[in-house]
Design a protein around this motif. Sequence first.
Motif: not given
Length: 382
Positions: A243-249
């Motif tokens: 939801e926060a638009g944060l990518p996951l490596y």
Amino acid sequence: MNMSETNEHLKQLPLGDWHRNLGARMVPFAGYEMPVQYEGVMAEHIWTRTEAGLFDVSHMGQLQLIGEGAADALEAITPGNLSALAAGKIRYTLLLAQDGGILDDLMVTNTGHDIYLVVNGATKHDDIAYMREQLPESLTLNHMEDAALLALQGPKAATALAKLNIQPLQDGWPVPTDLYFMEAGPFLWNDIPLGISRSGYTGEDGFEISVPAEHAVALAAALTELDEVRPIGLGARDSLRLEAGLPLYGHDMNPDILPVEANLNFALSKARREEANFAGAEQVLTQYPAKAAKKRIGLFVDGRQPIREGADVVDAEGNIIGNVTSGGFSPTLQRPIAMAYVPMALAGTGSTITVQQRKKQIMCTVADMPFVPHNYHRKPKL
């Protein structure tokens, strides 16, 4: 999240038994046995958005880089302006391969006497090996294996943390709740040393707390005894960061992706772009600011069926032109959302995208990220 590891040879977190005693469902993740949920992902997600959730992120790699010129040396393999980082300040940056591919994303803190790094759990050993290979022998890189890491996240995180009466280690330092977003400092709680930063991975206000592993249970118990705080598992951590638009490596970033493609232009500081002396600078800057062939974008998904990592983005003829890297149902928005890589020509907000999942075509619309606004406690601009 990849939970495909077998249960054999899984490492145990300092809080492993504590999680089990609270009824957590444990799963393999990044080589560890970790809590995926307690009472349920939806309830834990909503609690974090409205109250304060406590996450055990002790699988992450906590590192110390010690020696004169540590920040300057680290700039050889990251595009962040780390040498300009003041004491007590944090910067998000990228660990880059020699061809500019993203090996990891990490948080870098200038503690005032060394550089403190937090890297991803699944990549930490490769990161350490790469750093030791690339950095001068005069620097010492310590893996803080005897430290746990907790993340207290949510709009009531500061209210909760204030109840523990945590004090600054040095006169003149603020108390933890006086920190602003991307600031950090050394503190004491019942004579236990803590490293606390105002940061996190949910889009909410919050803190990450480094604590000696032997004291992790005491700190977690003290926090979860507070009315505002509940333990939260990996499942809600994943839906919150989406939801926060944060990518996951390992999902939205990998060594074949360059920073501009990953929509991480902000991590390429102006000073470093001008110097162009970081790993893979030529390849990276050739794409800057919008010359890459593809880009990571957000998607609103039509209907109620979530689309998942691995689904194909297709054109009108059914040709594969991109891929979904993260997806799920948004508890806050009550609709499915996703991240995907698409050709730059289709990356504009409002563009229509077709995703094919299990031979079914699903219509999507390119959305601005974050999907849910960030609520960081930022320092007011003068």
